[in-house]
Design an enzyme around this catalytic site. Structure first.
Site, PDB file in Angstrom:
ATOM      1  CB  SER A   1      -0.892   0.023   1.250  1.00 23.20           C
ATOM      2  OG  SER A   1      -1.740  -1.101   1.269  1.00 23.20           O
TER       3      SER A   1
HETATM    4  N1  SAH Z   1      -0.544  -4.897   4.155  1.00 18.89           N
HETATM    5  C1  SAH Z   1       0.029  -5.212   2.882  1.00 18.89           C
HETATM    6  C2  SAH Z   1      -0.918  -4.869   1.772  1.00 18.89           C
HETATM    7  C3  SAH Z   1      -0.835  -5.865   0.684  1.00 18.89           C
HETATM    8  S1  SAH Z   1      -2.136  -5.741  -0.518  1.00 18.89           S
HETATM    9  C4  SAH Z   1       1.375  -4.519   2.710  1.00 18.89           C
HETATM   10  O1  SAH Z   1       1.672  -3.597   3.479  1.00 18.89           O
HETATM   11  O2  SAH Z   1       2.153  -4.920   1.854  1.00 18.89           O
HETATM   12  C5  SAH Z   1      -3.398  -6.736   0.193  1.00 18.89           C
HETATM   13  C6  SAH Z   1      -3.042  -8.150   0.566  1.00 18.89           C
HETATM   14  O3  SAH Z   1      -4.246  -8.803   0.968  1.00 18.89           O
HETATM   15  C7  SAH Z   1      -2.460  -8.981  -0.575  1.00 18.89           C
HETATM   16  O4  SAH Z   1      -1.245  -9.523  -0.151  1.00 18.89           O
HETATM   17  C8  SAH Z   1      -3.518 -10.060  -0.788  1.00 18.89           C
HETATM   18  O5  SAH Z   1      -2.977 -11.305  -1.215  1.00 18.89           O
HETATM   19  C9  SAH Z   1      -4.169 -10.147   0.576  1.00 18.89           C
HETATM   20  N2  SAH Z   1      -5.525 -10.717   0.570  1.00 18.89           N
HETATM   21  C10 SAH Z   1      -6.473 -10.559  -0.366  1.00 18.89           C
HETATM   22  N3  SAH Z   1      -7.587 -11.234  -0.034  1.00 18.89           N
HETATM   23  C11 SAH Z   1      -7.339 -11.823   1.160  1.00 18.89           C
HETATM   24  C12 SAH Z   1      -8.097 -12.672   2.022  1.00 18.89           C
HETATM   25  N4  SAH Z   1      -9.347 -13.053   1.735  1.00 18.89           N
HETATM   26  N5  SAH Z   1      -7.526 -13.085   3.169  1.00 18.89           N
HETATM   27  C13 SAH Z   1      -6.248 -12.724   3.493  1.00 18.89           C
HETATM   28  N6  SAH Z   1      -5.482 -11.929   2.709  1.00 18.89           N
HETATM   29  C14 SAH Z   1      -6.006 -11.489   1.557  1.00 18.89           C
END
Ligand code: SAH
Length: 214
Positions: free
Chosen positions: A64
């Site tokens: 993000s």
């Molecule tokens: N907090 C992360 C944001 C990554 S983007 C950072 O700082 O890098 C969002 C993340 O949510 C992705 O890695 C994606 O694979 C995960 N995600 C999407 N759907 C999900 C679900 N149902 N359960 C757990 N994680 C999920």
């Protein structure tokens, strides 16, 4: 890759930018000023890591924007030793911010590849969540509930009921809701049965993936 004085300078600059954009929580800004974001990214992004931008982290996902991380974390109002559940571990950067603030972190990731990489990286960098799991964030973490705060870092098509059920009274859920773009929602559990919902700014997140086995 190392963390150098040059990186610290870039971080100080980023913190000033976040302050200008409206972030005021000192504990959040302090965490961002100390966490080497470039170490959560592929080395090819080293020179860009302290721009307020999202970057690819593999498996079609993105880290993000620092502003988004700061904004969501500020809304959580994290206090040391609080139990916080994070949905979407991704690169682990948001997890590290929460660890730095002294919270006890439980985090779940849906992409096995990211789960494997990040569960090795975080302890290596000195960040120790209580629990990192590979699983479906729509279900929350029932066995470890209730939580003081829950943060969802992917765009949710709706607010999953298990997440509401796993909040303590007084607890805060920060979740971007919507399909193409999302509205940041802050939901506070004011009693066993009542929730207060605040709709805040517009954001864009990668989608929260629904259970693939369904
Ligand atoms: N907090 C992360 C944001 C990554 S983007 C950072 O700082 O890098 C969002 C993340 O949510 C992705 O890695 C994606 O694979 C995960 N995600 C999407 N759907 C999900 C679900 N149902 N359960 C757990 N994680 C999920």
């Amino acid at each position: 890759m190392k963390d150098t004085a040059k990186h610290q300078g870039l971080r100080n600059h980023l913190v000033q930018e976040l302050i200008k954009k409206g972030i005021s929580d000192k504990t959040v800004l302090n965490a961002i000023s100390q966490i080497p974001r470039h170490l959560f990214l592929d080395s090819s992004f080293e020179n860009f890591a302290y721009q307020d931008k999202a970057f690819p982290i593999g498996a079609g996902q993105t880290i993000s924007h620092p502003y988004t991380v700061a904004y969501q974390t500020q809304l959580l109002e994290v206090k040391p030793n609080q139990k916080i559940l994070e949905i979407g571990t991704g690169s682990g950067y948001q997890t590290a911010v929460l660890c730095k603030m002294g919270a006890k972190i439980y985090t779940v990731e849906r992409q096995i590849e990211l789960y494997k990489t990040t569960s090795v990286l975080l302890p290596k960098l000195g960040f120790k969540p209580v629990l990192m799991t590979y699983g479906d964030g729509y279900k929350g973490m029932e066995n470890d509930a209730p939580f003081d705060g829950i943060i969802v870092t992917a765009g949710a098509p709706f607010v999953p009921k298990p997440l509401l059920a796993q909040l303590k009274v007084g607890g805060r859920l920060v979740i971007p809701v919507g399909e193409d773009k999302q509205v940041m929602n802050l939901i506070i559990r004011v009693s066993e049965t009542r929730f207060q919902q605040h709709e805040l700014g517009d954001f864009r997140f990668v989608p929260m993936l629904e259970n693939k086995s369904r």
